[in-house]
Design an enzyme around this catalytic site. Structure first.
Site, PDB file in Angstrom:
ATOM      1  N   ARG A   1       0.611  -9.080  13.966  1.00  0.00           N
ATOM      2  CA  ARG A   1      -0.052  -8.056  13.144  1.00  0.00           C
ATOM      3  C   ARG A   1      -0.985  -8.711  12.121  1.00  0.00           C
ATOM      4  NH1 ARG A   1       4.754  -5.010  10.717  1.00  0.00           N
ATOM      5  NH2 ARG A   1       3.259  -3.533   9.857  1.00  0.00           N
TER       6      ARG A   1
ATOM      7  N   ARG B   1      -8.787   0.350   9.957  1.00  0.00           N
ATOM      8  CA  ARG B   1      -8.340  -1.006  10.273  1.00  0.00           C
ATOM      9  C   ARG B   1      -9.509  -1.873  10.750  1.00  0.00           C
ATOM     10  NH1 ARG B   1      -2.863   0.121   9.621  1.00  0.00           N
ATOM     11  NH2 ARG B   1      -1.538  -1.324  10.734  1.00  0.00           N
TER      12      ARG B   1
ATOM     13  N   ARG C   1      11.812  -6.350   4.738  1.00  0.00           N
ATOM     14  CA  ARG C   1      11.615  -4.910   4.561  1.00  0.00           C
ATOM     15  C   ARG C   1      12.620  -4.109   5.384  1.00  0.00           C
ATOM     16  NH1 ARG C   1       5.663  -2.315   5.046  1.00  0.00           N
ATOM     17  NH2 ARG C   1       5.865  -2.551   7.286  1.00  0.00           N
TER      18      ARG C   1
ATOM     19  N   LYS D   1       0.833  -1.218   0.000  1.00  0.00           N
ATOM     20  CA  LYS D   1       0.000   0.000   0.000  1.00  0.00           C
ATOM     21  C   LYS D   1       0.863   1.262   0.000  1.00  0.00           C
ATOM     22  CE  LYS D   1      -2.135  -0.792   3.913  1.00  0.00           C
ATOM     23  NZ  LYS D   1      -1.456  -2.010   4.426  1.00  0.00           N
TER      24      LYS D   1
ATOM     25  N   ARG E   1      12.239  -2.303  11.095  1.00  0.00           N
ATOM     26  CA  ARG E   1      11.309  -1.861  12.135  1.00  0.00           C
ATOM     27  C   ARG E   1      11.124  -2.970  13.167  1.00  0.00           C
ATOM     28  NH1 ARG E   1       6.192   0.158   8.704  1.00  0.00           N
ATOM     29  NH2 ARG E   1       5.164  -0.915  10.411  1.00  0.00           N
TER      30      ARG E   1
HETATM   31  P1  AMP Z   1       1.433   0.203   9.664  1.00  0.00           P
HETATM   32  O1  AMP Z   1       2.657   0.975   9.359  1.00  0.00           O
HETATM   33  O2  AMP Z   1       0.219   0.704   8.926  1.00  0.00           O
HETATM   34  O3  AMP Z   1       1.610  -1.288   9.494  1.00  0.00           O
HETATM   35  O4  AMP Z   1       1.087   0.451  11.218  1.00  0.00           O
HETATM   36  C1  AMP Z   1       2.009   0.103  12.231  1.00  0.00           C
HETATM   37  C2  AMP Z   1       1.301   0.028  13.577  1.00  0.00           C
HETATM   38  O5  AMP Z   1       0.713   1.298  13.885  1.00  0.00           O
HETATM   39  C3  AMP Z   1       0.160  -0.960  13.650  1.00  0.00           C
HETATM   40  O6  AMP Z   1       0.605  -2.286  13.921  1.00  0.00           O
HETATM   41  C4  AMP Z   1      -0.669  -0.375  14.795  1.00  0.00           C
HETATM   42  O7  AMP Z   1      -0.073  -0.647  16.049  1.00  0.00           O
HETATM   43  C5  AMP Z   1      -0.547   1.121  14.550  1.00  0.00           C
HETATM   44  N1  AMP Z   1      -1.605   1.638  13.648  1.00  0.00           N
HETATM   45  C6  AMP Z   1      -1.446   2.140  12.389  1.00  0.00           C
HETATM   46  N2  AMP Z   1      -2.625   2.527  11.862  1.00  0.00           N
HETATM   47  C7  AMP Z   1      -3.557   2.255  12.813  1.00  0.00           C
HETATM   48  C8  AMP Z   1      -4.968   2.387  12.876  1.00  0.00           C
HETATM   49  N3  AMP Z   1      -5.679   2.860  11.842  1.00  0.00           N
HETATM   50  N4  AMP Z   1      -5.580   2.021  14.015  1.00  0.00           N
HETATM   51  C9  AMP Z   1      -4.908   1.535  15.085  1.00  0.00           C
HETATM   52  N5  AMP Z   1      -3.580   1.345  15.082  1.00  0.00           N
HETATM   53  C10 AMP Z   1      -2.899   1.696  13.960  1.00  0.00           C
END
Ligand code: AMP
Length: 211
Positions: free
Chosen positions: A169, A87, A124, A14, A158
């Site tokens: 996740r 989410r 990654r 994405k 990360r």
């Molecule tokens: P991402 O980079 O989108 O994979 O997000 C990394 C982490 O940020 C996730 O595993 C969640 O802990 C938190 N996070 C990101 N977006 C959201 C969201 N919309 N709602 C809740 N937690 C989020």
């Protein structure tokens, strides 16, 4: 231009495709994961509150993410790509009520098998300085360990891209995304793309859809 909601598991591409559309189509890109990591890096009150949640792979509270998102997008200035939000079905409704309002939008679903996702995510690497994202297997930087974009040598994995957290996740994603997809599908707004194709082909599919 329509507002775009990008849906898909972590690692489905994405963020990478959003960056291409920013360049080619002038979209604005807002990623809630990047915003949260930015808060942690700056050491803000919110950052301190959510640090452990991100490390565990769980979701941050809907209201906190919504407030952060609201403060970082202004749809009157142009079309946005929402990456990482919603989410869950509650967040879909929050997005409609508090941000999208009367703006037209579509949801793009990056569909990809779980095994491919885990393989991709563990490979990654992210640039600590400019947030550029690489994949040591599929999209490596030109020079080992050096960011193509900013020239820094701070490519790192990360914490939440380590296998154990990735599995968590994926589990969280699998438990919450079904109703979200159904919501956009039944509203006639869902576009599904095969995200396991090579990056360029996914871009072509997206551009074809956007016209
Ligand atoms: P991402 O980079 O989108 O994979 O997000 C990394 C982490 O940020 C996730 O595993 C969640 O802990 C938190 N996070 C990101 N977006 C959201 C969201 N919309 N709602 C809740 N937690 C989020």
């Amino acid at each position: 231009m329509k507002q775009l909601i990008f849906l898909g598991a972590p690692g489905s591409g994405k963020g990478t495709q959003a960056k291409v559309l920013v360049e080619k189509k002038n979209y604005n890109h807002v990623s809630t994961g990047d915003l949260l990591r930015g808060e942690i890096k700056k050491g803000t009150e919110l950052g301190q509150k959510v640090d452990n949640v991100l490390k565990s792979g769980d979701l941050v509270k809907d209201e906190l993410v919504l407030e952060l998102l609201k403060a970082n997008c202004d749809l009157s200035t142009g079309a946005y790509i929402f990456d990482g939000f919603p989410r869950n079905i509650e967040q879909s409704k929050l997005l409609e009520d508090h941000i999208l309002g009367d703006f037209d939008y579509s949801a793009v679903y990056f569909n990809m098998p779980t095994e491919t996702l885990v393989e991709r995510l563990t490979a990654r690497r992210t640039c600590k300085d400019c947030n550029a994202v690489y994949n040591i297997k599929f999209l490596p930087p030109k020079q080992d360990g050096i960011c193509d974009k900013c020239g820094g040598n701070n490519l790192f994995q990360r914490d939440d891209d380590k296998e154990e957290v990735i599995r968590k996740r994926m589990e969280v994603y699998g438990n919450t995304i079904g109703p979200v997809l159904e919501h956009y599908k039944s509203g006639g707004r869902l576009v599904e793309i095969d995200a396991s194709l090579p990056m360029k082909e996914v871009t072509e599919e997206l551009l074809g859809y956007l016209g």
